[in-house]
Design a protein around this motif. Sequence first.
Motif, PDB file in Angstrom:
ATOM      1  N   ALA A 152      -3.729   4.831   2.320  1.00  0.00           N
ATOM      2  CA  ALA A 152      -3.210   4.402   1.454  1.00  0.00           C
ATOM      3  C   ALA A 152      -4.715   4.690   0.183  1.00  0.00           C
ATOM      4  N   LEU A 153      -5.599   5.302  -0.153  1.00  0.00           N
ATOM      5  CA  LEU A 153      -6.028   5.706  -1.358  1.00  0.00           C
ATOM      6  C   LEU A 153      -5.723   6.898  -1.942  1.00  0.00           C
ATOM      7  N   GLY A 154      -5.732   7.930  -0.987  1.00  0.00           N
ATOM      8  CA  GLY A 154      -5.548   9.390  -0.780  1.00  0.00           C
ATOM      9  C   GLY A 154      -6.846   9.653  -1.028  1.00  0.00           C
ATOM     10  N   ILE A 164      -8.810  -7.967   4.872  1.00  0.00           N
ATOM     11  CA  ILE A 164      -9.376  -7.425   4.408  1.00  0.00           C
ATOM     12  C   ILE A 164      -9.256  -5.879   3.511  1.00  0.00           C
ATOM     13  N   ALA A 165      -9.265  -5.106   4.996  1.00  0.00           N
ATOM     14  CA  ALA A 165      -9.368  -3.493   4.448  1.00  0.00           C
ATOM     15  C   ALA A 165      -7.814  -3.808   3.507  1.00  0.00           C
ATOM     16  N   ARG A 166      -6.518  -3.931   3.445  1.00  0.00           N
ATOM     17  CA  ARG A 166      -5.321  -4.102   2.263  1.00  0.00           C
ATOM     18  C   ARG A 166      -5.874  -4.718   1.362  1.00  0.00           C
ATOM     19  N   ASN A 167      -6.614  -6.579   1.492  1.00  0.00           N
ATOM     20  CA  ASN A 167      -6.764  -6.257   0.101  1.00  0.00           C
ATOM     21  C   ASN A 167      -7.494  -5.195  -0.943  1.00  0.00           C
ATOM     22  N   SER A 168      -8.671  -5.063  -0.367  1.00  0.00           N
ATOM     23  CA  SER A 168      -9.922  -3.948  -0.315  1.00  0.00           C
ATOM     24  C   SER A 168      -9.133  -2.725  -1.092  1.00  0.00           C
ATOM     25  N   CYS A 169      -7.856  -2.453  -0.315  1.00  0.00           N
ATOM     26  CA  CYS A 169      -7.582  -1.079  -0.683  1.00  0.00           C
ATOM     27  C   CYS A 169      -6.198  -1.421  -1.919  1.00  0.00           C
ATOM     28  N   LEU A 170      -5.465  -2.304  -2.018  1.00  0.00           N
ATOM     29  CA  LEU A 170      -4.827  -3.222  -3.532  1.00  0.00           C
ATOM     30  C   LEU A 170      -5.934  -3.182  -4.479  1.00  0.00           C
ATOM     31  N   LYS A 171      -7.471  -3.207  -4.637  1.00  0.00           N
ATOM     32  CA  LYS A 171      -7.939  -3.250  -5.360  1.00  0.00           C
ATOM     33  C   LYS A 171      -8.360  -2.389  -5.936  1.00  0.00           C
ATOM     34  N   ALA A 172      -8.822  -1.676  -5.353  1.00  0.00           N
ATOM     35  CA  ALA A 172      -9.189  -0.194  -5.507  1.00  0.00           C
ATOM     36  C   ALA A 172      -7.718   0.264  -6.229  1.00  0.00           C
ATOM     37  N   LEU A 173      -6.786   0.514  -5.475  1.00  0.00           N
ATOM     38  CA  LEU A 173      -5.757   0.946  -6.792  1.00  0.00           C
ATOM     39  C   LEU A 173      -5.876   0.180  -7.739  1.00  0.00           C
ATOM     40  N   ARG A 174      -5.518  -1.060  -7.967  1.00  0.00           N
ATOM     41  CA  ARG A 174      -4.621  -1.726  -9.046  1.00  0.00           C
ATOM     42  C   ARG A 174      -6.402  -0.841 -10.409  1.00  0.00           C
ATOM     43  N   ASN A 175      -7.612  -1.314  -9.453  1.00  0.00           N
ATOM     44  CA  ASN A 175      -8.517  -0.584 -10.934  1.00  0.00           C
ATOM     45  C   ASN A 175      -8.724   1.130 -11.116  1.00  0.00           C
ATOM     46  N   ARG A 176      -7.625   1.340 -10.052  1.00  0.00           N
ATOM     47  CA  ARG A 176      -7.573   2.807 -10.183  1.00  0.00           C
ATOM     48  C   ARG A 176      -5.933   2.874 -11.276  1.00  0.00           C
ATOM     49  N   ARG A 177      -7.084   3.559 -12.324  1.00  0.00           N
ATOM     50  CA  ARG A 177      -5.708   3.827 -13.722  1.00  0.00           C
ATOM     51  C   ARG A 177      -5.479   5.556 -13.770  1.00  0.00           C
ATOM     52  N   HIS A 178      -5.855   6.664 -12.470  1.00  0.00           N
ATOM     53  CA  HIS A 178      -5.664   7.710 -12.893  1.00  0.00           C
ATOM     54  C   HIS A 178      -5.107   8.063 -11.432  1.00  0.00           C
ATOM     55  N   THR A 179      -4.151   9.563 -12.002  1.00  0.00           N
ATOM     56  CA  THR A 179      -3.684   9.915 -10.669  1.00  0.00           C
ATOM     57  C   THR A 179      -4.257  10.260  -9.682  1.00  0.00           C
ATOM     58  N   THR A 180      -4.779  10.282  -8.313  1.00  0.00           N
ATOM     59  CA  THR A 180      -5.306  10.913  -7.204  1.00  0.00           C
ATOM     60  C   THR A 180      -4.752  12.441  -7.258  1.00  0.00           C
ATOM     61  N   GLU A 181      -5.538  13.276  -6.655  1.00  0.00           N
ATOM     62  CA  GLU A 181      -4.725  14.900  -5.880  1.00  0.00           C
ATOM     63  C   GLU A 181      -5.514  14.689  -4.665  1.00  0.00           C
ATOM     64  N   ILE A 182      -4.470  14.522  -3.984  1.00  0.00           N
ATOM     65  CA  ILE A 182      -4.403  15.370  -2.956  1.00  0.00           C
ATOM     66  C   ILE A 182      -4.541  16.806  -2.138  1.00  0.00           C
ATOM     67  N   ASN A 183      -5.478  17.261  -1.790  1.00  0.00           N
ATOM     68  CA  ASN A 183      -5.191  18.831  -1.404  1.00  0.00           C
ATOM     69  C   ASN A 183      -6.681  18.744  -0.697  1.00  0.00           C
ATOM     70  N   GLU A 184      -6.645  19.816  -0.307  1.00  0.00           N
ATOM     71  CA  GLU A 184      -7.236  20.987   1.394  1.00  0.00           C
ATOM     72  C   GLU A 184      -8.160  20.127   1.335  1.00  0.00           C
ATOM     73  N   ILE A 210       1.506  -1.430  -0.005  1.00  0.00           N
ATOM     74  CA  ILE A 210       0.019   0.260   0.293  1.00  0.00           C
ATOM     75  C   ILE A 210       0.933   1.223  -0.066  1.00  0.00           C
ATOM     76  N   PRO A 211       0.715   2.238  -0.609  1.00  0.00           N
ATOM     77  CA  PRO A 211       1.660   3.028  -1.102  1.00  0.00           C
ATOM     78  C   PRO A 211       0.759   4.228  -0.257  1.00  0.00           C
ATOM     79  N   SER A 212       1.437   4.821   0.818  1.00  0.00           N
ATOM     80  CA  SER A 212       1.098   6.127   1.501  1.00  0.00           C
ATOM     81  C   SER A 212       1.090   7.282   0.899  1.00  0.00           C
ATOM     82  N   LEU A 213       0.140   7.880   0.838  1.00  0.00           N
ATOM     83  CA  LEU A 213      -0.115   9.724   0.243  1.00  0.00           C
ATOM     84  C   LEU A 213      -0.516  10.181   1.838  1.00  0.00           C
TER      85      LEU A 213
END
Lengths: 294, 183
Positions: free
Chosen positions: B42-44, B79-99, A137-140
């Motif tokens: 994990a997902l940002g 379960i949480a980790r696997n779900s996050c990994l799955k979400a990351l695999r499915n996500r092909r775009h970048t995510t902006e972290i903001n305020e 899991i990458p950390s953001l």
Amino acid sequence: MTNDDALLAGFLDRSLSEDQLLELEARKAASPEFAHQFSNMLTLETMLASATPKVAVPAHFLATVENAVAAKMLVGGASAGGLFSGLSSMWAWLGGAALVVVTAGSIYYFNQPQPVIVVTALPGVSKTATAAEPQSIPSLPLTPTAEATVNTRDAAPTKSADDSKSNDGNQVRQDNLKSDGGLDALAITVGEYNSYADENDQVKATITAFTLGTTYRSKGDLGRSEDYFAKAVMHARKAKLVKEEINALGEQAVTAASRGNETLARLLLNQAISRGSSTGIDVSVWTQKLKDLR
Amino acid sequence: MTHTLMTDEELFALVRDNRDEQAFRTLFRRYDKRVYAYCLRALGSHEDAQDTFQTVSMTVFDKRQSFSDGSFAAWMFTIARNSCLKALRNRRHTTEINEELMPPDEEDSYTRHDFLLRKALHDAIEKLPAEFREVLEMKYFDDLPYEDIAHALSITVSLAKVRVFRAKKMMQLTLSPILDELR
């Protein structure tokens, strides 16, 4: 791991036996280098233990999920065939409908402003992260507390703000502060700052935050002053305004020193000087301030 | 025995075997913010974190029969980790972290000094290789014992310990000027 590492790791995990503790003490006495490393690791451990990130948790969302799962559980309990064993069950249909309602409600809800609970803070800056087939899991990094938008209640009612610092951008804002006779001038500037921050106008946000830092300091509100200088640093970094970043760091240091926090002041001045040295910007004024502190 | 005094495993047994609503709610509230924070880290983004948190909550309940012994927290974080990994695999775009990630009216409760130290610390964590960072965050931010971390990551307990220690040694190098000053 070396024996020293094993001792250090065991000590940090509180798993050393008495003999091993004695061995650790002997190693510290025999090797200043190890003692130094030990001391730094202890400090790091303290920092990590108190560094749990703050995250704005949407409380209503969590409650919605809790209720949805509870509803699912209760519906499952009422149906003879087990939990959602098939949509032929009337209860399952009802449960499904209830979940649809909850989901629709959630969608509506999350389009509205909602209260949050802060449980934890991850300092960092706005960043972009890309994920392709991750194995870990990458950390953001999340937004630091200091980046939180300033609420209008930050604006303490005041009638004058005539102590200003000479600076192009500041001068414009300070003139605004002076010329506004009817409404609370400071509140207007805070409002402007909020707008610029919301609009992601980093340049104007830098200037306004810097001005607010100066103004609050002149009014003796050192806490807010320091906050706004910190915000000015943040916006200046985003806008890549190196000189303004250095000046904001320096002014934040001056405020910190006025508050009696000389450790922070030194840290900030060192940052300003280091930034100046790496970019060729004159930081003699901040170098002098640092010397004065010492 | 009142629900609040029960262990996670005792509560979950009530959920699994009796569909005890109070047990479920007690257990849910013990972990909801930590699991949400984990997903967000994990997902940002809150949007992704909410989707995944919802999935994790439902999955924990749906798969309740598959949990028999061991640590509930370890099982749930797996379960949480696997779900996050799955979400990351499915996500092909970048995510902006903001305020948006911080509430607009959040009051600063710690000093600028703390803030700078924390910023330096989190920058150092960010620079760690992923496998070291993950284990360190689970240890310190999710407050999981080594046994649960090892279970969630499918590694041995000793490897989890070694990774945490190595992560700290790497951070020590990165942060040495600050640590020296703080001594």
